[in-house]
Design an enzyme around this catalytic site. Structure first.
Site, PDB file in Angstrom:
ATOM      1  N   HIS A 141       0.291  -1.360   0.124  1.00 44.48           N
ATOM      2  CA  HIS A 141      -0.157  -0.296  -0.198  1.00 44.48           C
ATOM      3  C   HIS A 141       0.825   1.687   0.366  1.00 44.48           C
ATOM      4  CE1 HIS A 141      -3.838  -2.630   0.938  1.00 44.48           C
ATOM      5  NE2 HIS A 141      -2.078  -3.387   1.447  1.00 44.48           N
ATOM      6  N   SER A 262      15.164  18.732 -18.311  1.00 42.37           N
ATOM      7  CA  SER A 262      14.547  20.064 -18.604  1.00 42.37           C
ATOM      8  C   SER A 262      14.830  20.584 -18.926  1.00 42.37           C
ATOM      9  CB  SER A 262      13.773  20.207 -17.630  1.00 42.37           C
ATOM     10  OG  SER A 262      13.303  20.998 -16.826  1.00 42.37           O
TER      11      SER A 262
END
Length: 465
Positions: A141, A262
């Site tokens: 989880h 980037s």
């Protein structure tokens, strides 16, 4: 074909000229079978093979008029072949040529992908052994659970890829069937012996029974196997992406010299290759649904599947080929940070050892409910960020009643969780001979070369391809 993602070996499988080469070979082999059976004059096949020319531009020009690609192909052959062209396509229907040839192409594509999978398995095996003892936290989880090793994670992936390889081998065998049974599949104008001869020479099996076409459940199974494989590739890539998150940073894609992350932020090192794989997996899964839609055709056949297959079969095999090669490179060059794994392992202050503590209490005679509540009570206190979990449980009256200080200390040893890795690895890698890691692309290419051996006289005489 998707130019950006098409690698040379797979490109050659789906090139238009290659398709026409196989079409011609099917026609020639059918003539050869008829010639051996005394149905057409001796020497016809050799003359056709000698004179035939494949001219994709001429075929396209004829198709604009006749609106039928196989008819256009046959008419283009008739021009250089001359009177012997009357023996071509005798007793056959278009799908005899198209479906049989498509089976050859799909088998060739599967061979390439199977070779890719062997390369991936080789890298997974190597890195699983390299990091067998590299301890990290296991998560369920998204929350810290118990210690595992990074090699253990990779061994799980290895076994998963091996299952995919078995599935692809099965569907490759299932798709490698041909049919020359005529317009309704009843062999009305040619006997089964022609089909058997042609298929044997192409490395195919005769379809036991067909209508005008090979039934499309075979193709749907093939595309479904690719979709399952793509789903696992996405799973592996998603894990790499998570491990590269700044707050995790237990592993990351190799960032090559000169690479830019980037256009705006010079500091960025992004998991772009893994993200790319996650995106491509969506296309492969979607294509498998289209293949399932192709199963239901009208009566003995309609043509609604044809346009779909012209897209999904090249695209899915091209993408899976690319994805496997890219994933193999990601994992081969993956940067792994054991120190950060150890740091993250200790983030919860020992909470990940709660079950080990619970089991130890039960082994010493504590009642399960009382023991669980004692461990949980201290764990919830530790979650608040106060004292460390180990310090709290050492002071708990119920826990200290059953466990002394050394027994509690033993519960917080991460190596305890890896004590069965030898047996697990023996199970997983007991028969790893098929994942040598050095036979990927040549293996796929070799299968194709073998099938092309009988077509060597035609290859190289394609015009305009």
């Amino acid at each position: 074909m998707i130019e950006r993602y098409t690698l040379p070996h797979m490109r050659s499988v789906w090139e238009l000229g290659h398709k026409y080469e196989i079409w011609l070979e099917v026609e020639l082999l059918a003539c050869e079978a008829l010639e051996q059976g005394g149905k057409i004059p001796r020497g016809v096949t050799a003359r056709i093979r000698r004179n035939a020319r494949i001219d994709p531009e001429r075929i396209a020009a004829i198709e604009k008029v006749v609106k039928h690609d196989v008819v256009a192909f046959l008419e283009s052959l008739a021009e250089p072949v001359g009177v012997d062209a009357r023996y071509l396509h005798a007793g056959l229907t278009s799908s005899d040529i198209v479906d049989t040839s498509l089976a050859v192409q799909m088998a060739e594509a599967a061979d390439i992908i199977l070779g890719d999978m062997d390369m991936l398995l080789g890298v997974l095996k190597q890195r699983a052994h390299e990091h067998r003892e590299t301890i990290m936290v296991g998560r369920s989880h998204g929350v810290h659970g118990e210690p595992v090793s990074f090699g253990f994670k990779l061994a799980i992936w290895y076994e998963e890829v091996r299952r995919h390889r078995d599935r692809l081998r099965a569907v490759r065998q299932d798709i490698a069937v041909g049919k020359l049974s005529g317009a309704m599949g009843t062999f009305a104008h040619l006997g089964p012996e022609v089909e058997e001869f042609v298929c044997a020479r192409l490395g195919l099996k005769p379809d036991p029974i067909s209508s005008q076409i090979v039934q499309r459940d075979r193709h749907a199974a093939y595309l479904s196997a690719l979709a399952l494989l793509a789903a696992s590739i996405e799973k592996f890539a998603t894990e790499v992406r998570h491990l590269q998150r700044t707050e995790v940073l237990e592993a990351e894609e190799y960032f090559s010299p000169g690479q830019k992350g980037s256009s705006a932020m010079p500091h960025k090192r992004n998991p772009i290759a893994a993200e790319n794989l996650c995106g491509l997996a969506r296309i492969v899964r979607a294509n498998s649904l289209a293949a399932l839609e192709d199963v239901a055709l009208w009566h003995e056949r309609d043509i609604s599947h044809s346009s779909v297959e012209r897209v999904i079969l090249p695209d899915s095999t091209i993408l899976v080929d690319f994805m496997l090669v890219r994933l193999t490179e990601i994992l081969k060059t993956l940067l792994v940070y054991p120190a950060r794994m150890k740091q993250n392992l200790e983030l919860t202050g020992g909470l990940i050892y709660s079950q080990r503590l619970l089991v130890a209490l039960l082994e010493q005679g504590a009642q399960r409910t009382a023991a669980y509540e004692a461990v949980q009570r201290n764990a919830m206190e530790a979650w608040k960020g106060g004292a460390k979990f180990q310090e709290l449980v050492a002071k708990d009256p119920l826990i200290s009643r059953y466990l002394n200080a050394s027994q509690i200390e033993a519960c917080f040893d991460p190596k305890y969780y890896l004590r069965h890795l030898s047996r697990i690895y023996a199970r997983v890698f007991a028969d790893a001979s098929g994942a040598s890691g050095g036979k990927g692309r040549p293996a796929g290419e070799g299968g194709r070369q073998g099938r092309r051996a009988g077509r060597g006289e035609v290859k190289g005489r394609r015009k305009g391809g």
